[in-house]
Design a protein around this motif. Structure first.
Motif, PDB file in Angstrom:
ATOM      1  N   SER A  59       0.808  -1.231   0.000  1.00 21.03           N
ATOM      2  CA  SER A  59       0.000   0.000   0.000  1.00 21.03           C
ATOM      3  C   SER A  59       0.836   1.274   0.000  1.00 21.03           C
ATOM      4  O   SER A  59       0.524   2.222  -0.731  1.00 21.03           O
ATOM      5  CB  SER A  59      -0.931   0.012   1.216  1.00 21.03           C
ATOM      6  OG  SER A  59      -1.809  -1.066   1.170  1.00 21.03           O
ATOM      7  N   GLU A  60       1.886   1.307   0.798  1.00 25.64           N
ATOM      8  CA  GLU A  60       2.697   2.527   0.889  1.00 25.64           C
ATOM      9  C   GLU A  60       3.402   2.821  -0.428  1.00 25.64           C
ATOM     10  O   GLU A  60       3.451   3.977  -0.868  1.00 25.64           O
ATOM     11  CB  GLU A  60       3.699   2.421   2.032  1.00 25.64           C
ATOM     12  CG  GLU A  60       3.053   2.479   3.398  1.00 25.64           C
ATOM     13  CD  GLU A  60       4.057   2.378   4.533  1.00 25.64           C
ATOM     14  OE1 GLU A  60       5.266   2.562   4.299  1.00 25.64           O
ATOM     15  OE2 GLU A  60       3.611   2.099   5.664  1.00 25.64           O
ATOM     16  N   GLU A  61       3.961   1.795  -1.067  1.00 25.31           N
ATOM     17  CA  GLU A  61       4.634   2.009  -2.353  1.00 25.31           C
ATOM     18  C   GLU A  61       3.632   2.411  -3.430  1.00 25.31           C
ATOM     19  O   GLU A  61       3.941   3.239  -4.286  1.00 25.31           O
ATOM     20  CB  GLU A  61       5.395   0.761  -2.790  1.00 25.31           C
ATOM     21  CG  GLU A  61       6.678   0.544  -2.030  1.00 25.31           C
ATOM     22  CD  GLU A  61       7.469  -0.646  -2.540  1.00 25.31           C
ATOM     23  OE1 GLU A  61       7.232  -1.106  -3.681  1.00 25.31           O
ATOM     24  OE2 GLU A  61       8.331  -1.130  -1.780  1.00 25.31           O
ATOM     25  N   TRP A  62       2.442   1.818  -3.401  1.00 23.27           N
ATOM     26  CA  TRP A  62       1.410   2.203  -4.367  1.00 23.27           C
ATOM     27  C   TRP A  62       1.038   3.672  -4.190  1.00 23.27           C
ATOM     28  O   TRP A  62       0.966   4.426  -5.163  1.00 23.27           O
ATOM     29  CB  TRP A  62       0.178   1.302  -4.230  1.00 23.27           C
ATOM     30  CG  TRP A  62       0.289   0.092  -5.085  1.00 23.27           C
ATOM     31  CD1 TRP A  62       0.782  -1.136  -4.725  1.00 23.27           C
ATOM     32  CD2 TRP A  62      -0.050   0.003  -6.468  1.00 23.27           C
ATOM     33  NE1 TRP A  62       0.765  -1.982  -5.807  1.00 23.27           N
ATOM     34  CE2 TRP A  62       0.251  -1.311  -6.880  1.00 23.27           C
ATOM     35  CE3 TRP A  62      -0.581   0.887  -7.397  1.00 23.27           C
ATOM     36  CZ2 TRP A  62       0.034  -1.752  -8.186  1.00 23.27           C
ATOM     37  CZ3 TRP A  62      -0.807   0.458  -8.691  1.00 23.27           C
ATOM     38  CH2 TRP A  62      -0.490  -0.846  -9.072  1.00 23.27           C
ATOM     39  N   GLN A  63       0.796   4.074  -2.968  1.00 15.08           N
ATOM     40  CA  GLN A  63       0.430   5.459  -2.704  1.00 15.08           C
ATOM     41  C   GLN A  63       1.547   6.409  -3.132  1.00 15.08           C
ATOM     42  O   GLN A  63       1.307   7.408  -3.807  1.00 15.08           O
ATOM     43  CB  GLN A  63       0.110   5.662  -1.227  1.00 15.08           C
ATOM     44  CG  GLN A  63      -0.351   7.070  -0.909  1.00 15.08           C
ATOM     45  CD  GLN A  63      -0.768   7.216   0.541  1.00 15.08           C
ATOM     46  OE1 GLN A  63      -0.705   6.282   1.333  1.00 15.08           O
ATOM     47  NE2 GLN A  63      -1.190   8.414   0.900  1.00 15.08           N
ATOM     48  N   SER A  64       2.773   6.086  -2.767  1.00 13.16           N
ATOM     49  CA  SER A  64       3.920   6.921  -3.121  1.00 13.16           C
ATOM     50  C   SER A  64       4.104   7.014  -4.636  1.00 13.16           C
ATOM     51  O   SER A  64       4.331   8.105  -5.176  1.00 13.16           O
ATOM     52  CB  SER A  64       5.177   6.351  -2.467  1.00 13.16           C
ATOM     53  OG  SER A  64       6.330   7.018  -2.915  1.00 13.16           O
ATOM     54  N   SER A  65       4.000   5.873  -5.318  1.00  7.42           N
ATOM     55  CA  SER A  65       4.182   5.861  -6.776  1.00  7.42           C
ATOM     56  C   SER A  65       3.105   6.668  -7.487  1.00  7.42           C
ATOM     57  O   SER A  65       3.399   7.444  -8.404  1.00  7.42           O
ATOM     58  CB  SER A  65       4.178   4.420  -7.298  1.00  7.42           C
ATOM     59  OG  SER A  65       5.271   3.707  -6.778  1.00  7.42           O
ATOM     60  N   LEU A  66       1.866   6.485  -7.071  1.00  7.09           N
ATOM     61  CA  LEU A  66       0.776   7.234  -7.701  1.00  7.09           C
ATOM     62  C   LEU A  66       0.900   8.726  -7.431  1.00  7.09           C
ATOM     63  O   LEU A  66       0.715   9.547  -8.337  1.00  7.09           O
ATOM     64  CB  LEU A  66      -0.574   6.700  -7.228  1.00  7.09           C
ATOM     65  CG  LEU A  66      -0.930   5.317  -7.774  1.00  7.09           C
ATOM     66  CD1 LEU A  66      -2.144   4.750  -7.048  1.00  7.09           C
ATOM     67  CD2 LEU A  66      -1.154   5.362  -9.276  1.00  7.09           C
ATOM     68  N   GLN A  67       1.245   9.094  -6.201  1.00  8.88           N
ATOM     69  CA  GLN A  67       1.437  10.513  -5.882  1.00  8.88           C
ATOM     70  C   GLN A  67       2.574  11.104  -6.701  1.00  8.88           C
ATOM     71  O   GLN A  67       2.474  12.227  -7.205  1.00  8.88           O
ATOM     72  CB  GLN A  67       1.708  10.701  -4.388  1.00  8.88           C
ATOM     73  CG  GLN A  67       0.475  10.543  -3.541  1.00  8.88           C
ATOM     74  CD  GLN A  67       0.771  10.637  -2.055  1.00  8.88           C
ATOM     75  OE1 GLN A  67       1.887  10.380  -1.593  1.00  8.88           O
ATOM     76  NE2 GLN A  67      -0.257  10.995  -1.286  1.00  8.88           N
TER      77      GLN A  67
END
Length: 110
Positions: A59-67
């Motif tokens: 979840s954290e990497e997904w959020q960071s990548s999308l942001q």
């Protein structure tokens, strides 16, 4: 598809998912859309090999990548163009037809 900002391909890391072909990523790339994908199966080769987006695990990497991508239009454009070039050079019917022709010729012995 060209109206979206980022194409996504989240997958769990299981035997079924490792066997997927990455067609969704290639569709995004053909449309000039940057991608974020789980590092599962062929996704790693498609995304990293063509430098057309980011890989995210959890979840954290997904959020960071999308942001990261949603906040940087230049990076989205860069990845989108790289993806489009990769599709034209590797994944088109014309290119893959030549590859298949070569394989069949070697198998038949011509």
């Amino acid at each position: 598809m060209q109206k979206i900002d980022v194409g996504i391909m989240p997958l769990v890391d299981g035997p079924w998912e490792r066997g997927k072909c990455g067609y969704k990523l290639i569709q995004y790339m053909a449309s000039g859309v940057p991608v974020v994908a789980s590092p599962v199966g062929v996704n790693v080769e498609i995304v990293d090999g063509n430098q057309c987006g980011l890989l995210a695990n959890g979840s954290e990497e997904w959020q960071s990548s999308l942001q990261k991508l949603l906040g940087n239009a230049d990076q989205r454009l860069h990845y989108g163009l790289a993806g489009r070039v990769a599709v034209e050079n590797k994944y088109t019917l014309h290119v893959q037809g030549l590859v298949l022709n070569d394989v069949f010729s070697r198998v038949v012995g011509k």
